[in-house]
Design an enzyme around this catalytic site. Structure first.
Site, PDB file in Angstrom:
ATOM      1  N   ASP A   1      21.598  38.234 -15.322  1.00 15.73           N
ATOM      2  CA  ASP A   1      22.799  38.359 -14.507  1.00 15.73           C
ATOM      3  C   ASP A   1      22.435  38.349 -13.024  1.00 15.73           C
ATOM      4  OD1 ASP A   1      25.293  38.864 -13.500  1.00 15.73           O
ATOM      5  OD2 ASP A   1      25.354  40.961 -14.107  1.00 15.73           O
ATOM      6  N   CYS A   2      23.122  37.473 -12.253  1.00 14.15           N
ATOM      7  CA  CYS A   2      22.809  37.341 -10.826  1.00 14.15           C
ATOM      8  C   CYS A   2      23.799  38.078  -9.938  1.00 14.15           C
ATOM      9  CB  CYS A   2      22.778  35.862 -10.439  1.00 14.15           C
ATOM     10  SG  CYS A   2      24.386  35.039 -10.569  1.00 14.15           S
ATOM     11  N   THR A   3      24.879  38.607 -10.537  1.00 13.61           N
ATOM     12  CA  THR A   3      25.978  39.147  -9.745  1.00 13.61           C
ATOM     13  C   THR A   3      25.522  40.202  -8.755  1.00 13.61           C
ATOM     14  OG1 THR A   3      27.456  38.760 -11.618  1.00 13.61           O
ATOM     15  CG2 THR A   3      28.245  40.219  -9.875  1.00 13.61           C
TER      16      THR A   3
END
Length: 465
Positions: A110-112
């Site tokens: 996840d890059c959020t």
């Protein structure tokens, strides 16, 4: 959690027409696989790579992935708490079938909570620490990672590859409010790399722009690779450029692909002035910016953007901006007055001929009875009303100045978003539009993976020669 495994299918890799069957050079395990951008890229590499297993906690994403890549084993599990021994059993079967293939462990965490797109919002430390699963064991009670046998220790992959936002390199501690401590940016990233390399790997990192490899989007991401000793590390050479060259220092580079090539520009959508619910002021002001820039380029269509990090306009003559996980790109069409043309011949009592037919005979009497070209314009009057909002009134004034009679607006369709991201238009996604848009925006652009796989395969084959 549901686990779905398929029968071993050693010929599952996709081959190009006329290509001889060959064993793959790479077998791939895909963590956080999403709806299949990584797998599509690997499987499009001409039989060089075979995706054998995929893990993701999102059951809807797994269903989409399974529809398009049915021969991989699909595990609808949280990759942090997944029983890796089940995965090892599956991997060992393929290692027996393809004893010379290198195992790639691909991770798209996840890059959020690294991205600047999160603005000033607090970051989730649990999400930021997901890459630790490669070499540590996750404790869901304390939400911490402890030393132990995890993916690298159990699977012993030859390569680890990953993609994330550029801000991943700034991964570091958070303060009590959950915001990055700027002076300590990058501490965790450097520590994490050092710990993985201590297990017998070396690593390299590059920022790659998808448009440089023939995609219709200029999405730029950070790509990293860890390799066992003796294995080559390479990144793909660009095939396209914003500044194309012919015989330059880096060879021939084709121009970036304009996004207009893959859009259905005949579908303009409804008029913004006939909507039941008027567009909000911010949307109209973004449209004003787009109209000013578009008429300067003598174009009639553009993208109107709504990104939290800024941006209002994008030309269709360039690759698309990054496709986000929500509907944030719309197609705007400027309608000009409709011109009709006819030729008037005053000779012999006068008559009219449309420009779609041959011209009347050009008589010698052009000094006395010359042919006339008559142009007629049909457009509805553009009126300003007292109830118009300030942005609406400003937009209408701009339209009158540039001879624009209407503006039409629509969101991009799912097939268009798929094509922009590099998927086949008929790629099968499950869930509603919101979920499908999210999965497209989260996906790695497949062509980058394809080009990288081909470059890595060439280096491995050269080493073995």
């Amino acid at each position: 959690m549901q686990t779905m495994q398929r029968k071993i299918h050693p010929k599952a890799n996709r081959r190009q027409p006329g290509q001889q069957e060959r064993a793959p050079l790479f077998i791939v395990v895909d963590l956080f696989c999403g709806a299949g951008g990584d797998a599509t890229g690997f499987n499009n590499a001409g039989g060089l790579a075979l995706v054998i297993a995929c893990v993701n906690h999102d059951a809807v994403a797994i269903r989409s992935h399974r529809r398009n890549h049915p021969y991989a084993a699909h595990y609808s599990e949280d990759a942090r708490t997944f029983d890796i021994r089940k995965l090892k059993t599956h991997v060992d079967k393929y290692r027996l079938i393809y004893p010379h293939a290198k195992l790639i462990l691909w991770i798209s965490a996840d890059c959020t909570h690294y991205s600047d797109a999160a603005g000033g919002k607090p970051r989730d430390p649990d999400s930021r620490s997901m890459p630790e699963i490669l070499h540590k064991v996750y404790d869901p009670l304390t939400k911490t990672y402890q030393p132990g046998d995890s993916y690298l220790q159990i699977l012993q992959p030859d390569y680890v590859q990953m993609e994330n936002v550029e801000e991943f390199m700034a991964w570091g501690p958070l303060d009590k409010k959950g915001r990055p401590i700027r002076r300590r940016n990058g501490e965790d990233w450097l520590r994490w790399r050092k710990e993985i390399c201590a297990l017998g790997y070396r690593d390299q990192w590059r920022k790659l722009c998808a448009a440089d490899y023939g995609a219709h989007t200029h999405r730029t991401r950070l790509f990293g690779i860890f390799a066992r000793p003796g294995l080559p590390i390479v990144f793909p050479q660009a095939t396209h450029s914003e500044m194309p060259t012919n015989g330059g220092l880096f060879g021939d580079l084709l121009p970036w692909k304009p996004v207009r090539e893959i859009l259905n520009l005949s579908d303009t959508g409804p008029s913004i002035f006939s909507r039941k619910k008027p567009l909000c002021e911010n949307t109209l002001r973004r449209m004003i910016v787009g109209v000013k820039k578009t008429v300067a380029l003598n174009e009639d269509q553009f993208f109107s953007l709504y990104y939290s990090g800024g941006g209002t306009y994008a030309s269709l003559s360039r690759p698309s901006p990054v496709v986000p996980t929500r509907d944030r790109i719309s197609l705007v069409t400027l309608v000009r007055p409709q011109h009709t043309h006819t030729i008037y011949n005053p000779s012999w009592g006068g008559h009219f001929v449309g420009v779609g037919r041959p011209c009347p005979v050009v008589m010698a009497r052009q000094d006395k009875a010359p042919l006339h070209l008559i142009s007629m314009t049909a457009s509805r009057p553009l009126l300003t009303y007292p109830t118009d909002s300030p942005a609406t009134a400003e937009l209408k004034e701009l339209m009158r100045r540039y001879g624009i009679t209407d503006i039409k607006w629509r969101l991009l369709s799912i097939p268009e978003l798929l094509a922009i991201q590099g998927f086949p238009r008929d790629y099968q996604l499950t869930g509603g539009r919101t979920r499908q848009t999210k999965h497209i925006g989260n996906a790695v652009v497949p062509v980058v993976i394809t080009r990288w796989t081909q470059a890595l395969a060439a280096a491995v084959l050269q080493l073995a020669a």
